[in-house]
Enzyme design. Structure first.
Site, PDB file in Angstrom:
ATOM      1  N   CYS A   2       0.842  -1.195   0.000  1.00 36.25           N
ATOM      2  CA  CYS A   2       0.000   0.000   0.000  1.00 36.25           C
ATOM      3  C   CYS A   2       0.874   1.242   0.000  1.00 36.25           C
ATOM      4  O   CYS A   2       2.071   1.196   0.245  1.00 36.25           O
ATOM      5  CB  CYS A   2      -0.954   0.024   1.188  1.00 36.25           C
ATOM      6  SG  CYS A   2      -2.048  -1.394   1.331  1.00 36.25           S
ATOM      7  N   ARG A  27       5.517  -0.205  -4.608  1.00 36.45           N
ATOM      8  CA  ARG A  27       5.202  -0.905  -3.365  1.00 36.45           C
ATOM      9  C   ARG A  27       4.205  -2.049  -3.584  1.00 36.45           C
ATOM     10  O   ARG A  27       4.095  -2.941  -2.751  1.00 36.45           O
ATOM     11  CB  ARG A  27       4.626   0.082  -2.331  1.00 36.45           C
ATOM     12  CG  ARG A  27       5.623   1.126  -1.877  1.00 36.45           C
ATOM     13  CD  ARG A  27       4.976   2.120  -0.929  1.00 36.45           C
ATOM     14  NE  ARG A  27       4.613   1.513   0.324  1.00 36.45           N
ATOM     15  CZ  ARG A  27       5.405   1.420   1.382  1.00 36.45           C
ATOM     16  NH1 ARG A  27       6.639   1.871   1.321  1.00 36.45           N
ATOM     17  NH2 ARG A  27       4.993   0.865   2.500  1.00 36.45           N
ATOM     18  N   TRP A  74      -3.278  -2.436  -1.488  1.00 36.06           N
ATOM     19  CA  TRP A  74      -2.945  -3.844  -1.730  1.00 36.06           C
ATOM     20  C   TRP A  74      -3.910  -4.646  -0.873  1.00 36.06           C
ATOM     21  O   TRP A  74      -3.886  -4.569   0.352  1.00 36.06           O
ATOM     22  CB  TRP A  74      -1.497  -4.118  -1.345  1.00 36.06           C
ATOM     23  CG  TRP A  74      -0.944  -5.420  -1.830  1.00 36.06           C
ATOM     24  CD1 TRP A  74      -0.343  -5.658  -3.027  1.00 36.06           C
ATOM     25  CD2 TRP A  74      -0.916  -6.665  -1.107  1.00 36.06           C
ATOM     26  NE1 TRP A  74       0.057  -6.972  -3.100  1.00 36.06           N
ATOM     27  CE2 TRP A  74      -0.282  -7.611  -1.937  1.00 36.06           C
ATOM     28  CE3 TRP A  74      -1.360  -7.068   0.151  1.00 36.06           C
ATOM     29  CZ2 TRP A  74      -0.088  -8.938  -1.557  1.00 36.06           C
ATOM     30  CZ3 TRP A  74      -1.169  -8.391   0.525  1.00 36.06           C
ATOM     31  CH2 TRP A  74      -0.535  -9.303  -0.318  1.00 36.06           C
ATOM     32  N   ASN A  99      -2.704   2.072   5.977  1.00 33.16           N
ATOM     33  CA  ASN A  99      -1.886   0.900   5.684  1.00 33.16           C
ATOM     34  C   ASN A  99      -1.826   0.052   6.946  1.00 33.16           C
ATOM     35  O   ASN A  99      -1.730   0.583   8.054  1.00 33.16           O
ATOM     36  CB  ASN A  99      -0.456   1.291   5.304  1.00 33.16           C
ATOM     37  CG  ASN A  99      -0.384   1.982   3.962  1.00 33.16           C
ATOM     38  OD1 ASN A  99      -1.356   2.036   3.225  1.00 33.16           O
ATOM     39  ND2 ASN A  99       0.787   2.509   3.646  1.00 33.16           N
ATOM     40  N   GLY A 100      -1.846  -1.269   6.776  1.00 32.17           N
ATOM     41  CA  GLY A 100      -1.763  -2.153   7.933  1.00 32.17           C
ATOM     42  C   GLY A 100      -2.973  -3.061   8.026  1.00 32.17           C
ATOM     43  O   GLY A 100      -3.799  -3.144   7.110  1.00 32.17           O
ATOM     44  N   GLU A 482      17.302 -18.373  -5.375  1.00 30.96           N
ATOM     45  CA  GLU A 482      17.101 -16.973  -5.744  1.00 30.96           C
ATOM     46  C   GLU A 482      16.757 -16.857  -7.230  1.00 30.96           C
ATOM     47  O   GLU A 482      15.888 -16.068  -7.620  1.00 30.96           O
ATOM     48  CB  GLU A 482      18.354 -16.164  -5.412  1.00 30.96           C
ATOM     49  CG  GLU A 482      18.311 -14.702  -5.831  1.00 30.96           C
ATOM     50  CD  GLU A 482      17.253 -13.874  -5.123  1.00 30.96           C
ATOM     51  OE1 GLU A 482      17.009 -12.733  -5.572  1.00 30.96           O
ATOM     52  OE2 GLU A 482      16.653 -14.351  -4.134  1.00 30.96           O
ATOM     53  N   LYS A 486      13.300 -15.254  -8.701  1.00 30.45           N
ATOM     54  CA  LYS A 486      13.251 -14.162  -9.663  1.00 30.45           C
ATOM     55  C   LYS A 486      12.385 -14.538 -10.873  1.00 30.45           C
ATOM     56  O   LYS A 486      11.584 -13.747 -11.349  1.00 30.45           O
ATOM     57  CB  LYS A 486      14.666 -13.799 -10.141  1.00 30.45           C
ATOM     58  CG  LYS A 486      15.478 -13.043  -9.132  1.00 30.45           C
ATOM     59  CD  LYS A 486      14.928 -11.652  -8.917  1.00 30.45           C
ATOM     60  CE  LYS A 486      15.241 -11.129  -7.539  1.00 30.45           C
ATOM     61  NZ  LYS A 486      14.575 -11.783  -6.437  1.00 30.45           N
ATOM     62  N   GLU A 489       8.690 -14.627  -9.907  1.00 30.10           N
ATOM     63  CA  GLU A 489       8.183 -13.297  -9.560  1.00 30.10           C
ATOM     64  C   GLU A 489       7.805 -12.493 -10.798  1.00 30.10           C
ATOM     65  O   GLU A 489       6.736 -11.882 -10.841  1.00 30.10           O
ATOM     66  CB  GLU A 489       9.249 -12.510  -8.773  1.00 30.10           C
ATOM     67  CG  GLU A 489       9.339 -12.844  -7.307  1.00 30.10           C
ATOM     68  CD  GLU A 489      10.378 -11.987  -6.611  1.00 30.10           C
ATOM     69  OE1 GLU A 489      10.110 -11.507  -5.504  1.00 30.10           O
ATOM     70  OE2 GLU A 489      11.488 -11.807  -7.175  1.00 30.10           O
ATOM     71  N   HIS A 505      15.464 -37.948  -5.046  1.00 31.46           N
ATOM     72  CA  HIS A 505      14.518 -38.039  -3.928  1.00 31.46           C
ATOM     73  C   HIS A 505      13.191 -37.362  -4.256  1.00 31.46           C
ATOM     74  O   HIS A 505      12.462 -36.955  -3.349  1.00 31.46           O
ATOM     75  CB  HIS A 505      15.137 -37.442  -2.661  1.00 31.46           C
ATOM     76  CG  HIS A 505      16.342 -38.190  -2.187  1.00 31.46           C
ATOM     77  ND1 HIS A 505      16.262 -39.294  -1.380  1.00 31.46           N
ATOM     78  CD2 HIS A 505      17.659 -38.004  -2.461  1.00 31.46           C
ATOM     79  CE1 HIS A 505      17.479 -39.755  -1.150  1.00 31.46           C
ATOM     80  NE2 HIS A 505      18.340 -38.989  -1.795  1.00 31.46           N
ATOM     81  N   LYS A 604       6.665  -4.357  -2.924  1.00 28.66           N
ATOM     82  CA  LYS A 604       8.100  -4.184  -2.707  1.00 28.66           C
ATOM     83  C   LYS A 604       8.452  -4.342  -1.240  1.00 28.66           C
ATOM     84  O   LYS A 604       9.415  -5.019  -0.895  1.00 28.66           O
ATOM     85  CB  LYS A 604       8.529  -2.800  -3.199  1.00 28.66           C
ATOM     86  CG  LYS A 604      10.020  -2.517  -3.048  1.00 28.66           C
ATOM     87  CD  LYS A 604      10.840  -3.431  -3.916  1.00 28.66           C
ATOM     88  CE  LYS A 604      12.314  -3.116  -3.848  1.00 28.66           C
ATOM     89  NZ  LYS A 604      13.129  -4.108  -4.572  1.00 28.66           N
TER      90      LYS A 604
END
Length: 609
Positions: A2, A27, A74, A99-100, A482, A486, A489, A505, A604
């Site tokens: 947000c 964000r 968001w 926000n929150g 990582e 990426k 995402e 396995h 973000k």
């Protein structure tokens, strides 16, 4: 997550608010809205989707006034929809952005329904607006009503509040979600972070948890959670509005990938002296705390967690002390056995990651040797609340997918390993060798960036792919994780990473000619074992894309595409191998036509649980 912008000025505020929202798009959000006080009436425009949609709506129905608030949402409580977008209005009088997460909103909502309030949204935010009105109707002024309301709330919030009967005032409050006040000339602002306001000011007050601030054009007054007036010293930000532009690159992500040599050089600048890490960069208590450090506990989320996983190898192999790495959201909710002399280390790009910050605060109650944060934002909560601080100097990172923030975190962690190792038997020659490797790192990354065209060509293999498997061994397994993160995402390809030795396995069941297998192949002691693992993939018809050291001996073939990476077998090799995986993710995302800098559903900075 947000974004809040608000302000009071002697000019029309709406353009400032809209530009602030644009600068907060990184964000993450799904809707946007604005409310401005116009001739004693709160006028509001909201739209689902991008800030550009809100901009189009404002072109048709302009909002004009000198006091206003705006928001990018968001979704948490309630689906993405215009009726759930902020600002929310109660009784035509109070407008609020938030926000929150309010944990007791259902209880408050039931009480408010009994008191005659009606609800126009599914959000937890609307109860805050109604609660403020309730206290106003009991005779409190706006500042006192907000103060009484936040005492009724359980959870996290950053608030901006305006009242159509009090046109010379903007009230803001913070608890658990970041909020700053921007100081102008006969105008003042609020925002979730400084990026939103850099075109207006570089002078900011960073609010503490529990703070409420009364803002007029001429002044700001800050009160702590007990209602006492407090002084919060303004600070001047070194960031500039120009510093967060694309500079000719098509996307922030690509710009930030290419900024990594300079960001790493900036993170090293002034910290490597005569073959040693200057320990004083950590803070005045560094020597005292590091001398008594016998173990390290790392807490982080997302890419920062992967950085911590790599640091575990470094701490145990190079510094000779045990290191434990936990995801912050899990660490918070389990019991811990704290070894004597354990240094508590948090890693966060923003310094406001909710779970990491909560874990840090919890650690204060436990018997740690001290706390240290690795962070990119000097004024953030983690920085303010840690005993020691090691700043990364990555500069603003706008793209949601972490690139230069991740590699500078690794650089900072290796400097920390060298500093801790000095107190635990690391030979001076070893320390000097590691310092030399760090000093040469920017030049090595520049050479890797020259592979961009080759990697872009490889990315064309992914146009019809829906899944990918990443493999690595040892310290490069976190790099594989990582790389998978990426790719998923920014391209929305389902990607998973495994230690290559775990193929038999379970993961080998995924191997066929439709699932590319991406491997990281440094020329290290595990190379021959990795080659055997890759042969297992090839034997089952798998397609291999191998990022291999130039001296690995791996060759391209019918089912194998090899990309040579100049990464010597030393401590910084994982950092070097990160770069081609970032470029691969970027180019696949461009090929897929996704929103590279603002991937769907992502934020973000994750400032709520």
């Amino acid at each position: 997550m947000c974004g809040i912008v608000g302000g009071i000025a002697n000019r029309d505020i709406s353009a400032v608010l809209l530009e602030g929202l644009r600068r907060l798009e990184y964000r993450g959000y799904d809707s946007a809205g604005m409310a401005v006080l116009t001739n004693g009436t709160i006028e509001r425009v909201r739209r689902q989707g991008k800030v550009s949609e809100l901009g189009k709506a404002l072109d048709e129905s302009a909002l004009e006034g000198q006091l206003g608030i705006a928001h990018t949402r968001w979704a948490t409580h309630g689906m993405p929809a215009e009726y759930n977008a902020h600002p929310h209005i109660s009784n035509g009088r109070i407008a609020i952005v938030h926000n929150g997460i309010i944990e007791n909103f259902e209880q408050l909502k039931m009480q408010q329904i009994d008191q005659g309030f009606s609800f126009a949204s599914d959000t937890d935010t609307e109860v805050i607006a109604h609660q403020i009105v309730l206290h106003l109707e009991r005779g409190l002024d706006l500042l006192a009503a907000v103060g009484a309301t936040v005492k009724d709330l359980k959870g996290a919030y950053a608030l901006g509040v305006i009242d159509n009967t009090d046109p010379e005032r903007l009230i803001a409050a913070r608890n658990g979600s970041p909020l700053v006040v921007g100081i102008g000339e006969q105008e003042n602002f609020i925002a979730s972070d400084v990026h939103a306001l850099l075109k207006e000011t570089q002078k900011f007050v960073f609010l503490e948890d529990g703070d409420i601030v009364d803002i007029t054009r001429a002044e700001i007054r800050v009160f702590d959670e007990d209602g006492a007036a407090v002084a919060r010293k303004p600070k001047r930000s070194s960031l500039t509005a120009e510093g967060i532009e694309k500079d000719g690159y098509p996307h922030y992500m690509l710009k930030e990938i290419y900024e990594q040599p300079q960001a790493i050089a900036d993170t090293l600048e002034g910290r490597l002296i005569n073959g040693r890490v200057a320990e004083q960069i950590l803070g005045g208590r560094a020597e005292q705390i590091l001398k008594r450090t016998r173990a390290v506990q790392i807490i982080a989320c997302g890419s920062s967690y992967h950085a911590g996983m790599i640091a575990k190898f470094w701490f145990e192999e190079l510094a000779g002390i045990p290191c434990f790495v936990d995801v912050a959201s899990e660490f918070r909710y389990r019991k811990h056995v704290v070894m004597s002399g354990t240094l508590f280390v948090t890693i966060s790009q923003s310094g406001e990651t909710a779970d990491t910050l909560a874990a840090q605060r919890q650690a204060r109650q436990e018997a740690y040797a001290g706390s240290l944060t690795i962070c990119n934002v000097p004024e953030s909560s983690l920085v303010r609340e840690s005993d020691l601080v090691l700043m990364t100097h990555a500069g603003p990172e706008v793209g949601v997918a972490s690139t230069k923030a991740f590699t500078t975190q690794l650089v900072a962690l290796l400097m920390l390993v060298i500093s801790v190792g000095r107190h635990h038997g690391m030979q001076d020659e070893t320390g000097k060798l590691l310092v030399e490797q760090l000093a040469n790192l920017p030049a090595r990354i520049n050479r890797v960036l020259e592979m961009d065209g080759e990697i872009e060509a490889l990315s064309r293999q992914y146009g019809d792919k829906q899944h990918a498997l990443f493999l690595g061994r040892g310290i490069h397994y976190p790099i594989a994780k990582e790389g998978a993160l990426k790719l998923k995402e920014v391209s929305y390809i389902h990607a998973e990473a495994y230690p290559a030795g775990e193929l038999k396995h379970g993961p080998i069941a995924l191997v066929d000619d439709k699932v590319p297998v991406i491997a990281v192949a440094p020329n290290d002691v595990l190379l021959e074992k990795l080659k055997s693992n890759l042969e297992e993939v090839r034997a089952r018809g798998g397609v291999l894309h191998v990022f291999a050291d130039v001296n690995s001996g791996l060759e391209s073939g019918a089912e194998t595409i090899g990309i040579e990476v100049d990464a010597p077998d030393n401590a910084v090799a994982p950092i070097i191998f990160t770069i081609p995986l970032q470029l691969l993710a970027y180019h696949v995302a461009v090929l897929k036509g996704t929103d590279v800098d603002q991937p769907r559903n992502l934020a973000k900075s994750v400032t709520v649980e």
